[in-house]
Design an enzyme around this catalytic site. Structure first.
Site, PDB file in Angstrom:
ATOM      1  N   LYS A 162     -24.229 -10.502 -19.140  1.00  7.95           N
ATOM      2  CA  LYS A 162     -23.455 -10.220 -20.585  1.00  7.95           C
ATOM      3  C   LYS A 162     -22.376 -11.195 -20.384  1.00  7.95           C
ATOM      4  CE  LYS A 162     -24.123  -6.184 -21.345  1.00  7.95           C
ATOM      5  NZ  LYS A 162     -24.725  -4.653 -21.973  1.00  7.95           N
ATOM      6  N   GLU A 193     -12.662 -14.653 -22.830  1.00  7.16           N
ATOM      7  CA  GLU A 193     -12.303 -15.805 -23.607  1.00  7.16           C
ATOM      8  C   GLU A 193     -11.941 -17.040 -22.794  1.00  7.16           C
ATOM      9  OE1 GLU A 193     -12.192 -12.033 -25.299  1.00  7.16           O
ATOM     10  OE2 GLU A 193     -10.857 -12.821 -23.591  1.00  7.16           O
ATOM     11  N   CYS A 253     -10.993  -6.003 -12.489  1.00 10.79           N
ATOM     12  CA  CYS A 253     -11.970  -6.051 -13.368  1.00 10.79           C
ATOM     13  C   CYS A 253     -13.089  -4.774 -13.336  1.00 10.79           C
ATOM     14  CB  CYS A 253     -12.604  -7.296 -12.857  1.00 10.79           C
ATOM     15  SG  CYS A 253     -11.509  -8.831 -13.272  1.00 10.79           S
ATOM     16  N   GLU A 276     -20.443 -14.543  -6.265  1.00 11.94           N
ATOM     17  CA  GLU A 276     -19.490 -14.902  -5.144  1.00 11.94           C
ATOM     18  C   GLU A 276     -19.841 -14.040  -3.904  1.00 11.94           C
ATOM     19  OE1 GLU A 276     -15.827 -16.995  -6.471  1.00 11.94           O
ATOM     20  OE2 GLU A 276     -15.602 -15.321  -7.682  1.00 11.94           O
ATOM     21  N   LYS A 292      -5.862 -23.525  -8.486  1.00 12.89           N
ATOM     22  CA  LYS A 292      -4.869 -23.063  -9.378  1.00 12.89           C
ATOM     23  C   LYS A 292      -4.604 -21.768  -9.697  1.00 12.89           C
ATOM     24  CE  LYS A 292      -4.192 -22.203 -13.714  1.00 12.89           C
ATOM     25  NZ  LYS A 292      -2.960 -21.385 -13.570  1.00 12.89           N
ATOM     26  N   PRO A 293      -3.367 -21.208  -8.713  1.00 10.25           N
ATOM     27  CA  PRO A 293      -3.194 -19.740  -8.979  1.00 10.25           C
ATOM     28  C   PRO A 293      -2.690 -19.478 -10.414  1.00 10.25           C
ATOM     29  CG  PRO A 293      -1.332 -20.908  -7.762  1.00 10.25           C
ATOM     30  CD  PRO A 293      -2.572 -21.879  -8.082  1.00 10.25           C
ATOM     31  N   GLU A 352     -16.245 -15.556 -13.184  1.00  7.18           N
ATOM     32  CA  GLU A 352     -16.294 -13.943 -13.082  1.00  7.18           C
ATOM     33  C   GLU A 352     -15.290 -13.425 -14.095  1.00  7.18           C
ATOM     34  OE1 GLU A 352     -14.604 -10.682 -12.421  1.00  7.18           O
ATOM     35  OE2 GLU A 352     -14.044 -11.283 -10.533  1.00  7.18           O
ATOM     36  N   GLY A 354     -19.934 -12.777 -17.434  1.00  6.40           N
ATOM     37  CA  GLY A 354     -20.122 -14.079 -16.593  1.00  6.40           C
ATOM     38  C   GLY A 354     -21.395 -14.285 -16.078  1.00  6.40           C
ATOM     39  N   GLU A 356     -11.907  -4.419 -23.066  1.00  9.08           N
ATOM     40  CA  GLU A 356     -11.492  -4.167 -21.814  1.00  9.08           C
ATOM     41  C   GLU A 356     -10.095  -3.675 -21.808  1.00  9.08           C
ATOM     42  OE1 GLU A 356     -11.564  -6.475 -17.561  1.00  9.08           O
ATOM     43  OE2 GLU A 356     -11.133  -7.723 -19.233  1.00  9.08           O
ATOM     44  N   TRP A 388      -4.136 -13.147 -11.983  1.00  6.10           N
ATOM     45  CA  TRP A 388      -3.063 -12.401 -11.248  1.00  6.10           C
ATOM     46  C   TRP A 388      -3.075 -11.181 -10.522  1.00  6.10           C
ATOM     47  CZ3 TRP A 388      -2.770  -8.056 -13.622  1.00  6.10           C
ATOM     48  CH2 TRP A 388      -3.284  -8.004 -15.148  1.00  6.10           C
ATOM     49  N   ASN A 389      -4.232 -10.520 -10.907  1.00  2.00           N
ATOM     50  CA  ASN A 389      -4.264  -9.116 -10.432  1.00  2.00           C
ATOM     51  C   ASN A 389      -4.428  -8.922  -8.862  1.00  2.00           C
ATOM     52  OD1 ASN A 389      -7.118 -10.340 -11.002  1.00  2.00           O
ATOM     53  ND2 ASN A 389      -7.782  -7.932 -11.107  1.00  2.00           N
ATOM     54  N   GLY A 446     -14.279 -10.661 -17.736  1.00  4.12           N
ATOM     55  CA  GLY A 446     -13.805  -9.278 -17.846  1.00  4.12           C
ATOM     56  C   GLY A 446     -15.070  -8.322 -17.663  1.00  4.12           C
TER      57      GLY A 446
END
Length: 482
Positions: free
Chosen positions: A456, A226, A281, A463, A170-171, A247, A459, A386, A146-147, A249
């Site tokens: 780590k 998660e 992120c 991209e 899927k947004p 991709e 992810g 985070e 969403w960011n 946190g």
């Protein structure tokens, strides 16, 4: 939803409310997909693949160029930027930059279309030769955060389309409106029906269906660590041999050495940290400053933070909007309270703004003051988790050895930066910082030609960049003998 080139209305009435985080007001009620709707969207992508994949790179690139031209039209760009600010909260200037970033991604990948090539091999005795053929995978799925929904959509969708794949998107349920408006522009610009379908709904439910579908060959996911780990486990359990890019946190470190223009570094640190209300992120979440310049850095940081104007992103002169949700604001308040209890120093902010008593946006929106916290204990949750919001954590370090040790003391590894005029220090930062991308004397600059991703718990996979095209292609080898 958007399926087969048009707005899609299912036969049920499952809804999601989209609210403006600056005012709390309802913007739109959108339809939420049931499993049969997701299946319809996947089938539509699969049907469109047959014709879209047969087009040449030049033909597909021409369609994408038309989309870029449409996005550059002032009315379209402004409409998308306003929608993005309304549903996400960031200032209008940041929303415009995000849409311009989408255009940059499209133009970069369309520019590559004429240089995409395969490999040729000739046997030494000239009795045979071989070459490779690269074929699109088929239907791909992109799950967005969403960011920065528009920009991250382009990172996933554009290379998929250019290489001949079709894509189910899927947004995030909190920010679907910009993506729906972009889908309409894509189709008005000549994209074939079904090449890009949009479904909206709960991530756990739709993610599980995407992971299990034998028709979907690749998933690209951006979101929390998660959620990404769960999706990856579901994809593995489905036994469908999907390609997965995650991709996730980050808890980016920024190292400020003692041989720099301290004022300039402080200004840039504030600009990058509080961009999008700290909800990025790769924003610098842990800043380590050499002791000899620590007090000076804090002084200029506080001066710069005091100039931030918090408010509704649609208002003139606003430089930081609200958090995207009440839950996000609550978490920032909890982090600030943890810092107080642990003995850290809150130098600025640390609470919900209450500056103007009759200002309704501070009462109804999800605002939190730009916050600066120093001398955070090493075992604090603020350094382990985070911190996804407008909290800037600054700690002193003795030297570069300690700075690198503290920077790497995290499960995350998305980005990091080192600020120095000493090439030897810069070299150490690039080589020793455990991150997918390391900047020197800048932070958060992500160009479409550069591979981007983490290590780590941040992810795997990348991209952007030329190499990402291979992630959407299958290599076939042909061998000829005479």
């Amino acid at each position: 939803m958007f399926i087969s080139g048009e707005k899609y209305t299912p036969g049920h009435s499952r809804f999601i409310e989209v609210c403006n985080p600056a005012t709390g007001e309802l913007i739109e009620t959108v339809l939420s997909a049931a499993p049969e709707d997701v299946e319809k969207a996947i089938s539509s992508c699969n049907a469109a693949f047959n014709s879209w994949s047969k087009k040449s790179y030049a033909e597909r690139s021409a369609v994408l160029s038309q989309i870029s031209a449409a996005l550059k039209e002032k009315t379209n760009l402004e409409k998308l930027a306003v929608t993005l600010t309304k549903e996400q909260g960031k200032p209008l200037s940041e929303s415009r930059r995000e849409i311009e970033g989408v255009i940059g991604v499209i133009d970069y990948f369309t520019g590559l279309s004429s240089s995409i090539h395969t490999d040729f091999y000739e046997n030494h005795n000239n009795s045979s030769y071989s070459f490779t053929i690269k074929k699109p995978l088929g239907v791909c799925a992109s799950i967005l955060p969403w960011n920065m929904p528009a920009l991250i959509l382009s990172w996933k969708l554009i290379p998929a389309l250019l290489t001949g794949n079709t894509c189910l998107v899927k947004p995030a349920s909190a920010c679907p409106l910009t993506i729906l408006e972009m889908a309409a522009i894509f189709y008005e610009s000549g994209l074939p029906a079904g090449a890009f379908n949009v479904v909206i709904g709960p991530g756990e439910e739709i993610g599980k269906q995407i992971a299990a579908s034998p028709v979907i060959h690749k998933i690209s996911f951006t979101g929390s660590t998660e959620a990404g780990q769960i999706l990856n486990e579901m994809a593995a359990a489905s036994k469908t041999n999907k390609r997965v890019t995650l991709e996730l946190g980050g808890s980016d470190a920024m190292i400020i050495c003692d041989d720099v223009d301290v004022r300039d570094c402080a200004v840039k640190a504030v600009q990058t940290k509080f961009f999008n209300c700290g909800q990025a992120c790769i924003s610098p979440k842990r800043i380590f400053v050499f002791e000899s310049v620590f007090d000076e850095f804090i002084k200029y940081t506080l001066e710069t933070v005091s100039q931030i104007r918090v408010g509704n992103g649609l208002s003139e002169g606003i430089t930081m909007g609200p958090l995207s949700s009440a839950a996000g604001r609550k978490q920032m308040a909890e982090y600030a309270e943890s810092a107080r209890l642990e003995g850290a120093q809150i130098r600025a902010g640390g609470k919900i703004p209450t500056g103007i008593a009759d200002d309704s946006e501070f009462k109804s929106g999800f605002f939190f003051e730009p916050t600066v916290i120093t001398n955070v204990p090493k075992n604090s949750r603020l350094l382990k988790e985070e911190v996804f919001g407008p909290i800037m954590i600054i700690n002193p370090v003795k030297d570069l050895d300690e700075a690198i040790l503290e920077a790497n003391n995290t499960n995350f590894g998305l980005g990091a930066s080192i600020w120095t005029n000493d090439i030897r220090r810069a070299k150490r930062g690039v080589e020793e910082l455990e991150a997918g991308i390391v900047w020197v004397n800048q932070h958060t600059k992500v160009l479409p030609e550069l591979p981007f991703g983490g290590v780590k718990d941040s992810g795997f996979g990348r991209e952007n960049g030329y190499a990402v095209l291979n992630d959407y292609l299958e290599t076939k080898t042909a061998v000829f003998k005479f």
